[in-house]
Enzyme design. Structure first.
Site, short mmCIF file in Angstrom:
data_model
loop_
_atom_site.label_atom_id
_atom_site.label_comp_id
_atom_site.label_asym_id
_atom_site.label_seq_id
_atom_site.Cartn_x
_atom_site.Cartn_y
_atom_site.Cartn_z
N ASN A 222 -11.86 17.70 -15.29
CA ASN A 222 -10.49 17.98 -15.71
C ASN A 222 -10.42 19.45 -16.05
O ASN A 222 -11.02 19.90 -17.02
CB ASN A 222 -10.17 17.09 -16.92
N LYS B 131 -7.93 21.11 -17.06
CA LYS B 131 -6.96 21.42 -18.13
C LYS B 131 -6.11 22.63 -17.70
O LYS B 131 -5.81 22.76 -16.52
CB LYS B 131 -7.69 21.63 -19.46
N HIS C 96 -4.18 11.36 -21.50
CA HIS C 96 -5.26 12.20 -22.05
C HIS C 96 -4.97 12.47 -23.54
O HIS C 96 -3.81 12.58 -23.94
CB HIS C 96 -5.37 13.51 -21.27
N GLU D 206 -5.05 15.04 -25.23
CA GLU D 206 -4.21 16.22 -25.49
C GLU D 206 -2.74 15.90 -25.24
O GLU D 206 -1.85 16.43 -25.90
CB GLU D 206 -4.71 17.40 -24.63
N GLU E 121 -12.55 8.67 -24.06
CA GLU E 121 -12.80 10.03 -24.55
C GLU E 121 -12.58 10.07 -26.06
O GLU E 121 -11.43 10.21 -26.51
CB GLU E 121 -11.85 11.02 -23.86
N GLY F 86 -14.39 19.05 -26.31
CA GLY F 86 -14.41 20.50 -26.51
C GLY F 86 -15.14 20.94 -27.77
O GLY F 86 -15.04 22.09 -28.18
N SER G 49 -17.54 16.50 -24.09
CA SER G 49 -18.73 17.37 -24.11
C SER G 49 -19.85 16.88 -23.19
O SER G 49 -21.03 16.99 -23.54
CB SER G 49 -19.23 17.57 -25.54
P1 13P Z 1 -14.93 18.65 -22.67
O1 13P Z 1 -15.89 18.18 -21.60
O2 13P Z 1 -14.60 20.11 -22.59
O3 13P Z 1 -15.36 18.19 -24.02
O4 13P Z 1 -13.52 17.90 -22.36
C1 13P Z 1 -13.49 16.55 -22.16
C2 13P Z 1 -12.14 16.19 -21.66
O5 13P Z 1 -11.16 16.20 -22.38
C3 13P Z 1 -12.01 15.81 -20.25
O6 13P Z 1 -10.77 15.25 -19.98
#
Ligand code: 13P
Length: 251
Positions: free
Chosen positions: A10, A12, A96, A98, A168, A174, A214
């Site tokens: 992803n 982002k 997601h 976010e 997740e 992150g 992560s």
């Molecule tokens: P990270 O791998 O940067 O922690 O992000 C995970 C994520 O949100 C994938 O959709």
């Protein structure tokens, strides 16, 4: 790992046309020999068309990171399932964390999006996962139940079988803090039990549940060794060709 793995990235709100095309050209070259697992990247809307074109006919699939549920209309700033399909992309990421926590998406809205994606032939990856305070308050099961039941509300068994789930945990996104393989496997087991209670054991067993939060080249092997973990959804580490290739080629 119990079934054909789906290794996904992803991006982002990162990358531009030049850097995105560079990255997928490397992935194409690095992963052309990958036969026993699926590869998928979720890219920003502005890059869908050029990247779908670059990856056409390869084993690296492309998806959007969000969509609106209507097929067209006066919805300024939104993107419809038909517009995603028009770019050549066939997948969409929904719910997601976010989207849920920065943009206030509810389970009801996510459910409408999931139904619309399926009705238009887009393949959805639905994200679920708890906040740190929910985990610490012993509420993991309750949160996963609300998000899974809310997301799948009124979905037939046939449609549900087409959905991929991504677990997740929000506290692992992150932050560099990965769930341990045992904790992730346990959460996946809970999600599978919830799916079995809505549908049946066979349907639940056949669905792929990815872990995200992560994931890195140095922890992917341990995660993918677990029986309930069927793939990964990788954020930061999907932005570098070599690292993401190593993740795709987990052992
Ligand atoms: P990270 O791998 O940067 O922690 O992000 C995970 C994520 O949100 C994938 O959709």
């Amino acid at each position: 790992m119990a079934k054909r793995p789906l290794m996904s990235g992803n991006w982002k709100m990162y990358m531009n046309t030049a850097s995105g095309l560079d990255l997928v050209k490397s992935l194409k070259a690095n992963c052309g020999d990958v036969k026993d697992r699926d590869i998928l990247i979720f890219v920003p809307f502005t890059l869908l068309a050029p990247i779908a074109k670059e990856l056409d006919g390869t084993n690296v699939w492309v998806g959007a990171q969000n969509m609106y549920f209507e097929k067209e209309g006066a919805f300024t700033g939104e993107i419809s399932p038909l517009q995603i399909l028009d770019t050549g992309a066939k997948w969409v990421l929904l719910g997601h964390s976010e989207r849920r926590h920065v943009f206030g998406e509810t389970n009801d809205l996510i459910n409408k999006k999931l139904k619309s994606a399926l009705a238009h032939g887009l393949k959805p990856v639905l994200c679920v996962g708890e906040l740190l305070e929910e985990r610490e308050g012993g509420k993991i099961e309750e949160v996963l139940k609300t998000q899974t039941k809310g997301g799948f509300k009124e979905l037939s068994k046939e449609d549900a079988a087409k959905v991929v789930i991504a677990y997740e945990p929000v506290w692992a996104i992150g932050t560099g803090k990965t769930a341990s393989p045992e904790d992730a496997d346990e959460a996946h087991k809970i999600i599978r039990e919830i799916l079995a209670s809505i549908y049946d054991q066979g349907t639940a067993d056949n669905m792929r549940i990815l872990y995200g939060g992560s994931v890195k080249p140095d922890n992917v092997d341990g995660l993918m060794a677990k029986p309930n973990i069927d793939g990964s959804l990788v954020g930061g580490a999907s932005l570098k060709a070599d690292g993401f290739t190593r993740i795709v080629k987990f052992q």
